[in-house]
Design an enzyme around this catalytic site. Structure first.
Site, mmCIF file in Angstrom:
data_model
loop_
_atom_site.group_PDB
_atom_site.id
_atom_site.type_symbol
_atom_site.label_atom_id
_atom_site.label_comp_id
_atom_site.label_asym_id
_atom_site.label_seq_id
_atom_site.Cartn_x
_atom_site.Cartn_y
_atom_site.Cartn_z
ATOM 1 N N ASP A 112 -1.362 -0.202 5.017
ATOM 2 C CA ASP A 112 -1.862 1.168 5.040
ATOM 3 C C ASP A 112 -1.318 1.914 6.254
ATOM 4 O OD1 ASP A 112 -3.764 3.326 4.113
ATOM 5 O OD2 ASP A 112 -4.557 2.957 6.123
ATOM 6 N N GLU A 117 2.524 3.745 -4.259
ATOM 7 C CA GLU A 117 1.961 2.422 -4.570
ATOM 8 C C GLU A 117 2.974 1.600 -5.364
ATOM 9 O OE1 GLU A 117 -0.774 1.266 -3.336
ATOM 10 O OE2 GLU A 117 -2.091 2.958 -2.940
ATOM 11 N N ASP A 123 0.842 -1.188 0.000
ATOM 12 C CA ASP A 123 0.000 0.000 0.000
ATOM 13 C C ASP A 123 0.879 1.240 0.000
ATOM 14 O OD1 ASP A 123 -2.368 1.400 -0.161
ATOM 15 O OD2 ASP A 123 -2.907 1.171 1.933
ATOM 16 N N GLY A 124 0.326 2.322 -0.521
ATOM 17 C CA GLY A 124 0.993 3.613 -0.514
ATOM 18 C C GLY A 124 0.065 4.655 0.066
ATOM 19 N N HIS A 136 -9.292 -0.494 2.965
ATOM 20 C CA HIS A 136 -9.981 -0.221 4.224
ATOM 21 C C HIS A 136 -11.168 -1.168 4.435
ATOM 22 C CE1 HIS A 136 -7.483 3.354 4.225
ATOM 23 N NE2 HIS A 136 -7.899 3.581 3.015
ATOM 24 N N ASP A 157 -4.606 -2.491 -2.925
ATOM 25 C CA ASP A 157 -5.873 -1.798 -3.139
ATOM 26 C C ASP A 157 -5.740 -0.738 -4.234
ATOM 27 O OD1 ASP A 157 -4.518 0.297 -1.895
ATOM 28 O OD2 ASP A 157 -5.721 0.228 -0.063
#
Length: 163
Positions: A138, A51, A13-14, A128, A73
């Site tokens: 995250d 990302e 994740d970024g 999320h 995501d």
């Protein structure tokens, strides 16, 4: 993916505070019962760059060719491979279908080179959504972006308190 390569699951994740702004990335690599957490960031970046960096740094951590499942995501990251965007960009001289230069070309090229070493399956996860490792990545990415935000705020403070 039947061969003698190790099977590795990677979650990435970024995050970016502002876009552009201070950013961070997080990655979790899972192999057998082992877990490796990686994270980093930059003072002035974009969410898309973070990302990509998460996936790049995770793949760079692998010591030999592996069967890899990457979960993210980021539609930007996943769709580039699953929908053939990367192949089209290369055929079009790194131009989008709208005839604009592909952003983050150098990072894409790094990721493509790393992808050629491994057998990779790309999976989109809902952000999320209580996915344990997506949530962890995250949090790691946000933690990194906050480190750079604090530095940025301090750098713009009008005067040195010690003076």
């Amino acid at each position: 993916m039947a061969n003698d390569r190790s099977q590795v699951r990677i979650y990435t994740d970024g995050a970016c505070s502002g876009n552009p702004g201070p950013g961070g990335w997080g990655a979790v690599l899972l192999w057998k019962e082992r877990e490796l957490r990686l994270q980093g960031g930059e003072a002035d970046t974009t969410n898309n760059r973070m990302e990509l960096m998460a996936a790049i740094k995770a793949l760079e951590a692998l010591k030999r060719p592996c069967n890899v499942e990457i979960y993210s995501d980021s539609a930007y990251l996943i769709n580039a491979f699953t929908k053939g965007w990367v192949a089209k960009w290369q055929l079009n001289g790194w131009r989008t279908s709208g005839k604009k230069d592909v952003e983050n070309q150098a990072l894409w090229q790094r990721l493509i080179a790393l992808s050629a070493v491994h057998q990779i399956a790309w999976y989109k996860v809902k952000g999320h959504s209580e996915d344990k490792y997506n949530t962890l990545c995250d949090a790691m990415a946000v933690e990194e972006s906050e480190k750079y935000k604090v530095r940025e705020d301090r750098d713009h403070f009008p005067g040195n308190i010690e003076e």
